[in-house]
Design an enzyme around this catalytic site. Structure first.
Site, PDB file in Angstrom:
ATOM      1  N   LYS A   1       0.839  -1.212   0.000  1.00  0.00           N
ATOM      2  CA  LYS A   1       0.000   0.000   0.000  1.00  0.00           C
ATOM      3  C   LYS A   1       0.868   1.254   0.000  1.00  0.00           C
ATOM      4  O   LYS A   1       0.533   2.253  -0.653  1.00  0.00           O
ATOM      5  CB  LYS A   1      -0.917   0.026   1.231  1.00  0.00           C
ATOM      6  CG  LYS A   1      -2.020  -1.004   1.177  1.00  0.00           C
ATOM      7  CD  LYS A   1      -3.232  -0.468   0.471  1.00  0.00           C
ATOM      8  CE  LYS A   1      -4.325  -1.514   0.442  1.00  0.00           C
ATOM      9  NZ  LYS A   1      -5.523  -1.114  -0.243  1.00  0.00           N
TER      10      LYS A   1
ATOM     11  N   LYS B   1      -6.070 -14.126 -13.025  1.00  0.00           N
ATOM     12  CA  LYS B   1      -7.241 -14.301 -12.196  1.00  0.00           C
ATOM     13  C   LYS B   1      -8.331 -13.308 -12.577  1.00  0.00           C
ATOM     14  O   LYS B   1      -8.021 -12.180 -12.973  1.00  0.00           O
ATOM     15  CB  LYS B   1      -6.757 -13.997 -10.775  1.00  0.00           C
ATOM     16  CG  LYS B   1      -7.599 -14.490  -9.663  1.00  0.00           C
ATOM     17  CD  LYS B   1      -6.889 -14.252  -8.344  1.00  0.00           C
ATOM     18  CE  LYS B   1      -7.911 -14.099  -7.252  1.00  0.00           C
ATOM     19  NZ  LYS B   1      -7.372 -14.043  -5.933  1.00  0.00           N
TER      20      LYS B   1
ATOM     21  N   LYS C   1     -11.658  -7.419 -10.161  1.00  0.00           N
ATOM     22  CA  LYS C   1     -12.286  -6.134 -10.498  1.00  0.00           C
ATOM     23  C   LYS C   1     -11.282  -5.141 -11.057  1.00  0.00           C
ATOM     24  O   LYS C   1     -11.619  -4.305 -11.857  1.00  0.00           O
ATOM     25  CB  LYS C   1     -12.871  -5.473  -9.252  1.00  0.00           C
ATOM     26  CG  LYS C   1     -13.805  -6.339  -8.458  1.00  0.00           C
ATOM     27  CD  LYS C   1     -14.411  -5.498  -7.342  1.00  0.00           C
ATOM     28  CE  LYS C   1     -14.536  -6.214  -6.026  1.00  0.00           C
ATOM     29  NZ  LYS C   1     -15.310  -7.357  -5.896  1.00  0.00           N
TER      30      LYS C   1
HETATM   31  P1  AMP Z   1     -12.163  -9.243  -3.784  1.00  0.00           P
HETATM   32  O1  AMP Z   1     -13.171  -9.038  -4.837  1.00  0.00           O
HETATM   33  O2  AMP Z   1     -10.779  -9.141  -4.335  1.00  0.00           O
HETATM   34  O3  AMP Z   1     -12.388  -8.427  -2.559  1.00  0.00           O
HETATM   35  O4  AMP Z   1     -12.288 -10.770  -3.361  1.00  0.00           O
HETATM   36  C1  AMP Z   1     -13.167 -11.231  -2.405  1.00  0.00           C
HETATM   37  C2  AMP Z   1     -13.023 -12.744  -2.301  1.00  0.00           C
HETATM   38  O5  AMP Z   1     -13.487 -13.352  -3.496  1.00  0.00           O
HETATM   39  C3  AMP Z   1     -11.584 -13.224  -2.152  1.00  0.00           C
HETATM   40  O6  AMP Z   1     -11.182 -13.310  -0.837  1.00  0.00           O
HETATM   41  C4  AMP Z   1     -11.636 -14.604  -2.779  1.00  0.00           C
HETATM   42  O7  AMP Z   1     -12.116 -15.543  -1.859  1.00  0.00           O
HETATM   43  C5  AMP Z   1     -12.676 -14.458  -3.842  1.00  0.00           C
HETATM   44  N1  AMP Z   1     -12.113 -14.242  -5.189  1.00  0.00           N
HETATM   45  C6  AMP Z   1     -11.850 -13.069  -5.803  1.00  0.00           C
HETATM   46  N2  AMP Z   1     -11.420 -13.251  -7.058  1.00  0.00           N
HETATM   47  C7  AMP Z   1     -11.408 -14.599  -7.264  1.00  0.00           C
HETATM   48  C8  AMP Z   1     -11.074 -15.450  -8.368  1.00  0.00           C
HETATM   49  N3  AMP Z   1     -10.700 -14.963  -9.549  1.00  0.00           N
HETATM   50  N4  AMP Z   1     -11.171 -16.787  -8.205  1.00  0.00           N
HETATM   51  C9  AMP Z   1     -11.570 -17.305  -7.028  1.00  0.00           C
HETATM   52  N5  AMP Z   1     -11.902 -16.579  -5.962  1.00  0.00           N
HETATM   53  C10 AMP Z   1     -11.839 -15.234  -6.065  1.00  0.00           C
END
Ligand code: AMP
Length: 331
Positions: A111, A194, A197
């Site tokens: 960060k 992966k 967002k």
């Molecule tokens: P985030 O949207 O980055 O805050 O992710 C929230 C949660 O979604 C993460 O802790 C993961 O468990 C899951 N997650 C996010 N992106 C992926 C992905 N491409 N594949 C699998 N799990 C994901």
């Protein structure tokens, strides 16, 4: 029954990765554990979001997780900032956290390099707040990925330190929990890595995406010029499309395209069309639910009030004990 805590960042809409990686596990956990799931709105303040945007994100993420099947009757589903016991325990835990160990956190260092103009104290003590989110319900299990393992280690250290300083065996040491050894990783549409967002336009398929948006994104997905030898190994971009199919398509469909790939007769256009339609079929009922829930203000109000009440009941019990143990006693 063991207690599980997990936070959800209010940072925009959920995509298929969030669905398969997080939401689906929450839905399973809520039947097996005493679950506390919360929207981590205090955490997002480290980046100074616009108030209206923050509020809308919190509401949207809440509606989306409910639409995915997180049941406010089965879990304690709450907004972090609705629980004043959290900031109080955070203050107390800040006395247990050393500057040096906080500065060594890899997410802090990350960060600092990403937002050099806003290295606030909240960023430094982020792992303390995370620890408090967990220990305030005396949770023993936390569903986290590898990237969060360091924070969980810090949580255990703070819990142990508290127990040691005050000579009590009060806080349990939480451990990472996942249903499979191999964490589900949903790839993006840009050929590598992966679904996420912040990975760039078109990489993620959001649950809220309309059918036409999904078709456009999938048709633009990265491929190659096609296999030239029978049973050739699939390059990453193609493997990713098959992995995506595995999450939304029927086994026969995947089998058919796999055979076409092996015979070098595959047409990526056909594969993408099929993938897009299967994603649309998968997301449509969820999207409909999201819209209905997000529009129902009184239902959402009821959900967060109920969540706050249940979360505060658990949190205030811990805080009362902690104050007593520390010596903050009333006369
Ligand atoms: P985030 O949207 O980055 O805050 O992710 C929230 C949660 O979604 C993460 O802790 C993961 O468990 C899951 N997650 C996010 N992106 C992926 C992905 N491409 N594949 C699998 N799990 C994901």
């Amino acid at each position: 029954m063991e207690t599980v805590v997990s936070g959800m960042r209010p940072t925009g809409n959920l995509h298929l990765g969030n669905y398969f990686g997080a939401a689906r596990n929450f839905v399973r956990m809520q039947d097996e554990f005493n679950c506390f799931f919360f929207i981590a709105d205090y955490h997002s303040l480290t980046t100074h979001p616009k108030p209206e945007a923050l509020h809308n994100s919190v509401k949207q993420v809440l509606a989306e997780y409910i639409a995915c099947g997180v049941d406010p009757e089965k879990t304690t589903l709450y907004i972090q900032s609705d629980v004043p016991e959290i900031p109080e325990l955070y203050l107390l835990f800040n006395m247990l956290a050393y500057k040096g160990e906080l500065e060594r956190s890899t997410t802090y260092k990350d960060k600092v390099s990403k937002q050099p103009d806003n290295i606030n104290a909240g960023l430094l003590t982020y792992p303390v707040l995370m620890a408090v989110d967990i220990v305030i319900h005396k949770a023993t299990k936390v569903p986290v990925g590898k990237d969060q393992e360091q924070h969980l280690e810090m949580t255990r250290n703070f819990a142990k330190r508290f127990n040691h300083i005050y000579g009590q065996d009060y806080f349990p040491e939480p451990t990472a929990f996942n249903y499979t050894d191999e964490l589900v990783k949903i790839p993006g549409l840009d050929g590598s890595g992966k679904m996420g967002k912040s990975e760039g336009e078109g990489n993620a398929v959001f649950l809220i995406d309309e059918p036409d948006v999904i078709r456009k994104k999938v048709m633009k997905a990265v491929t190659d010029s096609g296999p030239t030898e029978m049973h050739q190994e699939k390059p990453e971009a193609i493997r990713n499309l098959f992995t995506l199919m595995e999450s939304v398509s029927a086994p026969e469909t995947i089998e058919r395209f796999d055979q076409d790939y092996n015979n070098c007769t595959i047409r990526y256009g056909d594969l993408k069309k099929q993938l897009a339609e299967d994603m649309i079929n998968f997301t449509t009922p969820i999207r409909d639910k999201i819209k209905t829930i997000a529009a129902d203000e009184s239902y959402l109000r009821k959900v967060v009030n109920m969540g706050a009440e249940k979360a505060r009941e658990s949190a205030s019990k811990t805080l009362k004990d902690v104050r007593e143990i520390i010596g903050l006693k009333s006369f």
